[in-house]
Design a protein around this motif. Structure first.
Motif, PDB file in Angstrom:
ATOM      1  N   GLY A  54       0.792  -1.325  -0.026  1.00 22.14           N
ATOM      2  CA  GLY A  54      -0.001  -0.170  -0.062  1.00 22.14           C
ATOM      3  C   GLY A  54       0.901   1.270   0.016  1.00 22.14           C
ATOM      4  N   TRP A  55       1.842   1.277   0.876  1.00 24.76           N
ATOM      5  CA  TRP A  55       2.773   2.409   0.915  1.00 24.76           C
ATOM      6  C   TRP A  55       3.525   2.683  -0.533  1.00 24.76           C
ATOM      7  N   LEU A  56       3.845   1.639  -1.131  1.00 22.97           N
ATOM      8  CA  LEU A  56       4.633   1.584  -2.310  1.00 22.97           C
ATOM      9  C   LEU A  56       3.385   2.319  -3.324  1.00 22.97           C
ATOM     10  N   PHE A  57       2.304   1.605  -3.360  1.00 23.22           N
ATOM     11  CA  PHE A  57       1.403   2.268  -4.527  1.00 23.22           C
ATOM     12  C   PHE A  57       1.039   3.473  -4.028  1.00 23.22           C
ATOM     13  N   VAL A  58       1.019   4.165  -2.834  1.00 23.16           N
ATOM     14  CA  VAL A  58       0.955   5.767  -2.732  1.00 23.16           C
ATOM     15  C   VAL A  58       1.790   6.450  -3.415  1.00 23.16           C
ATOM     16  N   ILE A  59       3.136   5.937  -3.120  1.00 21.34           N
ATOM     17  CA  ILE A  59       4.320   6.628  -3.521  1.00 21.34           C
ATOM     18  C   ILE A  59       4.339   6.586  -5.126  1.00 21.34           C
ATOM     19  N   VAL A  60       3.936   5.578  -5.506  1.00 18.00           N
ATOM     20  CA  VAL A  60       3.851   5.581  -7.236  1.00 18.00           C
ATOM     21  C   VAL A  60       2.786   6.368  -7.701  1.00 18.00           C
ATOM     22  N   ILE A  61       1.498   6.516  -7.295  1.00 17.42           N
ATOM     23  CA  ILE A  61       0.440   7.278  -7.473  1.00 17.42           C
ATOM     24  C   ILE A  61       0.976   8.706  -7.491  1.00 17.42           C
ATOM     25  N   ILE A  62       1.479   9.030  -6.302  1.00 14.43           N
ATOM     26  CA  ILE A  62       1.681  10.515  -6.091  1.00 14.43           C
ATOM     27  C   ILE A  62       2.789  10.987  -7.061  1.00 14.43           C
ATOM     28  N   ALA A  63       3.826  10.041  -7.141  1.00 14.25           N
ATOM     29  CA  ALA A  63       4.875  10.434  -8.113  1.00 14.25           C
ATOM     30  C   ALA A  63       4.588  10.581  -9.719  1.00 14.25           C
ATOM     31  N   LEU A  64       3.534   9.694 -10.013  1.00 11.48           N
ATOM     32  CA  LEU A  64       2.959   9.746 -11.450  1.00 11.48           C
ATOM     33  C   LEU A  64       2.297  10.755 -11.557  1.00 11.48           C
ATOM     34  N   GLU A  65       1.285  11.212 -10.657  1.00 14.32           N
ATOM     35  CA  GLU A  65       0.382  12.425 -10.568  1.00 14.32           C
ATOM     36  C   GLU A  65       1.338  13.607 -10.949  1.00 14.32           C
ATOM     37  N   PHE A  66       2.439  13.790 -10.209  1.00 16.29           N
ATOM     38  CA  PHE A  66       3.505  14.992 -10.130  1.00 16.29           C
ATOM     39  C   PHE A  66       4.138  15.108 -11.517  1.00 16.29           C
ATOM     40  N   LEU A  67       4.749  13.732 -11.808  1.00 18.19           N
ATOM     41  CA  LEU A  67       5.250  13.671 -13.085  1.00 18.19           C
ATOM     42  C   LEU A  67       4.393  14.206 -14.273  1.00 18.19           C
ATOM     43  N   LEU A  68       3.098  13.656 -14.306  1.00 19.06           N
ATOM     44  CA  LEU A  68       2.200  14.065 -15.364  1.00 19.06           C
ATOM     45  C   LEU A  68       2.041  15.612 -15.283  1.00 19.06           C
ATOM     46  N   MET A  69       1.924  16.349 -14.031  1.00 18.51           N
ATOM     47  CA  MET A  69       1.828  17.690 -13.988  1.00 18.51           C
ATOM     48  C   MET A  69       3.018  18.567 -14.556  1.00 18.51           C
ATOM     49  N   LEU A  70       4.068  17.900 -14.466  1.00 21.71           N
ATOM     50  CA  LEU A  70       5.444  18.392 -14.920  1.00 21.71           C
ATOM     51  C   LEU A  70       5.557  18.118 -16.417  1.00 21.71           C
ATOM     52  N   GLY A  71       5.064  16.983 -16.811  1.00 23.86           N
ATOM     53  CA  GLY A  71       5.192  16.798 -18.239  1.00 23.86           C
ATOM     54  C   GLY A  71       4.279  17.265 -19.238  1.00 23.86           C
ATOM     55  N   ASN A  72       2.962  17.545 -18.823  1.00 26.19           N
ATOM     56  CA  ASN A  72       1.860  17.889 -19.571  1.00 26.19           C
ATOM     57  C   ASN A  72       2.031  19.366 -19.897  1.00 26.19           C
ATOM     58  N   LYS A  73       1.800  19.726 -21.145  1.00 30.34           N
ATOM     59  CA  LYS A  73       2.122  21.168 -21.784  1.00 30.34           C
ATOM     60  C   LYS A  73       1.147  21.975 -20.947  1.00 30.34           C
TER      61      LYS A  73
END
Length: 134
Positions: A98-117
């Protein structure tokens, strides 16, 4: 997006979400029996409160708007845009996985915000919303 509005910066959006997570943590500590669930429910509906503003967004003068209508975010928009984070937090109670999943989801959301124009995270794409200043 309304013509006179300005897209919210990534920094302000992150700070607003951190404030919302602090509110969720306070609910979990204050109400031990139901606080964790109350915090997740707050997360799901928060962007539909206060005319499209969670408490964190209200403090920082940010607002969620629907891209299809240009109006303030609704409870439906809020639930759609925050489901990924809510699922991650529900799974948080499972040790390690569960902890790993939280880290992955938050990182994914943040990276998408950074990478999305347009600076949109997965939740914004799902709900067709955007965060603006105002």
């Amino acid at each position: 997006m309304p013509e006179d509005s300005v897209k919210a910066s990534l920094l302000l959006r992150v700070i607003a979400k951190m404030l919302d997570f602090i509110i969720m943590a306070a609910a979990a500590k204050t109400l031990p029996q139901v606080g964790y669930l109350a915090g997740i429910i707050y997360l799901l509906i928060s962007d539909g409160l206060f005319d499209g503003r969670s408490l964190g967004k209200k403090i920082l003068r940010l607002k969620v708007i629907s891209l299809s209508t240009g109006s303030s975010g609704t409870f439906r928009d809020s639930i759609l845009r925050n489901t990924t984070l809510a699922v991650a937090l529900l799974l948080y109670k499972i040790p390690l996985v569960g902890w790993l999943f939280v880290i992955v989801i938050i990182a994914l959301e943040f990276l998408l915000m950074l990478g999305n124009k347009d600076g949109m995270r997965l939740g914004d794409d799902i709900a067709n919303t955007e965060v603006i200043e105002g």
